[in-house]
Motif scaffolding. Structure first.
Motif, PDB file in Angstrom:
ATOM      1  N   SER A  84       0.776  -1.188   0.099  1.00 39.29           N
ATOM      2  CA  SER A  84      -0.066  -0.071   0.028  1.00 39.29           C
ATOM      3  C   SER A  84       0.902   1.340  -0.006  1.00 39.29           C
ATOM      4  O   SER A  84       2.084   1.101   0.334  1.00 39.29           O
ATOM      5  CB  SER A  84      -0.833   0.103   1.324  1.00 39.29           C
ATOM      6  OG  SER A  84      -0.228   0.043   2.302  1.00 39.29           O
ATOM      7  N   ASN A  85       0.326   2.247  -0.458  1.00 37.16           N
ATOM      8  CA  ASN A  85       0.909   3.576  -0.460  1.00 37.16           C
ATOM      9  C   ASN A  85       1.747   4.191   0.678  1.00 37.16           C
ATOM     10  O   ASN A  85       2.729   4.759   0.645  1.00 37.16           O
ATOM     11  CB  ASN A  85       0.221   4.668  -1.108  1.00 37.16           C
ATOM     12  CG  ASN A  85      -0.078   4.467  -2.809  1.00 37.16           C
ATOM     13  OD1 ASN A  85       0.540   3.902  -3.514  1.00 37.16           O
ATOM     14  ND2 ASN A  85      -1.317   4.895  -3.051  1.00 37.16           N
ATOM     15  N   THR A  86       0.928   3.833   1.887  1.00 39.33           N
ATOM     16  CA  THR A  86       1.553   4.270   3.114  1.00 39.33           C
ATOM     17  C   THR A  86       2.947   3.690   3.404  1.00 39.33           C
ATOM     18  O   THR A  86       3.487   4.125   4.306  1.00 39.33           O
ATOM     19  CB  THR A  86       0.453   3.969   4.013  1.00 39.33           C
ATOM     20  OG1 THR A  86       0.205   2.830   4.496  1.00 39.33           O
ATOM     21  CG2 THR A  86      -0.633   4.946   3.786  1.00 39.33           C
ATOM     22  N   ALA A  87       2.948   2.461   2.898  1.00 40.16           N
ATOM     23  CA  ALA A  87       4.290   1.727   3.446  1.00 40.16           C
ATOM     24  C   ALA A  87       5.395   1.905   2.312  1.00 40.16           C
ATOM     25  O   ALA A  87       6.606   1.591   2.845  1.00 40.16           O
ATOM     26  CB  ALA A  87       3.984   0.199   3.502  1.00 40.16           C
ATOM     27  N   ILE A  88       5.399   2.704   1.220  1.00 39.86           N
ATOM     28  CA  ILE A  88       6.490   2.757   0.112  1.00 39.86           C
ATOM     29  C   ILE A  88       7.486   3.630   0.969  1.00 39.86           C
ATOM     30  O   ILE A  88       8.575   3.251   0.554  1.00 39.86           O
ATOM     31  CB  ILE A  88       5.976   3.498  -0.847  1.00 39.86           C
ATOM     32  CG1 ILE A  88       4.727   2.544  -1.748  1.00 39.86           C
ATOM     33  CG2 ILE A  88       6.992   3.999  -1.948  1.00 39.86           C
ATOM     34  CD1 ILE A  88       4.185   3.304  -2.870  1.00 39.86           C
TER      35      ILE A  88
END
Length: 284
Positions: free
Chosen positions: A123-127
């Motif tokens: 997910s984007n929050t983990a990038i």
């Protein structure tokens, strides 16, 4: 004196019908404040949930992927040469200014950023989460691509359709993936298998490099990778191979009902021994 057989290679659950006090982990003094809200007397899902809540709550600074340059090269610092970074998989030490970027004016650019848990699968929050970002030789990063991790031995490289990180890095990789599952609920199945990561976590112990990296990232993001602080936490949550326990235990020899000895703990063979001079009911 009882010997309880572990039959057919399956795990055995022992219920002692009494009130007992068991040894429990206790973090070292410098980490007790951080883990103050975690109950280390529990195991399995309960311990997972406690650690997940704490890891998420302590993650107070969300670093964008574009801002990783401000932190990553301190996290991956070569402890014997602060001007360099250590590349994952190859283990090479390179000048920290050699990172690949259109905004980097340094003439030589030889490494870029590896998402140990592939960017396309998260997910984007983990990038931008530094706990799974590592500096890596550009060509090696390209070779690894999005391949899942696979069992192997020796140096890094392709293993069939998978990727083996190398004997020196498999523990680092395992603890990053365990963190990603704990912090973001990212599945193991997309990137390998839980049993493989537990094996690697046990076989390749935490290094000084990992410890320093965890400290730097904690200072940047606010949260820690608990499996670097103590790999044995993974054993208490998921079982599998018994990993290194980097913390001491608190124990109480005064039991409310009776004295007993239960060994070995954890069970390593086919027998669990329970020794007591009292009447004891054991359910398997």
């Amino acid at each position: 004196f009882f010997k309880v057989l572990k039959q057919c290679g399956q795990a055995v659950t022992i219920f002692l019908i009494s009130t007992l006090s068991f040894a429990q982990l206790t973090p070292p003094a410098e980490l007790q404040s951080y883990y103050n809200n975690v109950d280390f007397s529990v195991t399995g899902t309960n311990l997972f949930d406690d650690l997940a809540i704490e890891t998420i709550a302590k993650h107070t600074n969300f670093i964008s992927y574009s801002d990783r340059h401000d932190y990553l090269y301190d996290a991956d610092e070569d402890l014997s040469n602060p001007s360099n970074v250590i590349l994952i998989y190859s283990g090479e030490s390179r000048n920290e200014n050699e990172y690949l970027s259109g905004s980097n004016t340094y003439p030589t650019q030889t490494f870029n950023t590896e998402h140990v848990y592939p960017q396309s699968l998260i997910s984007n929050t983990a990038i931008g989460d530094l706990h799974h970002l590592r500096v890596c030789d550009i060509s090696i990063n390209t070779d690894r691509a999005n391949d899942p991790f696979a069992s192997g031995s020796g140096s890094y490289g392709d293993v069939g359709s998978g990727w083996y990180p190398g004997n020196d890095w498999k523990g680092d990789v395992a603890r990053m993936i365990l963190y990603m599952n704990l912090r973001y609920n990212e599945p193991f199945s997309d990137i390998g298998s839980l049993s493989l990561f537990l094996q690697w976590n046990a076989e390749d112990q935490v290094s000084d490099f990992e410890i320093n990296r965890n400290e730097v990232i904690s200072g940047a993001q606010g949260n820690r990778n608990p499996f670097i602080d103590n790999p044995y936490l993974a054993t208490l949550i998921w079982g599998g191979n018994s990993a290194e326990n980097r913390w001491s235990t608190l124990s109480n020899s005064e039991f409310s009902s009776f004295d007993y000895k239960m060994f070995p703990n954890p069970v390593s063979g086919n027998y669990l021994n329970i020794k007591t001079n009292q009447v004891l009911k054991v359910e398997v």
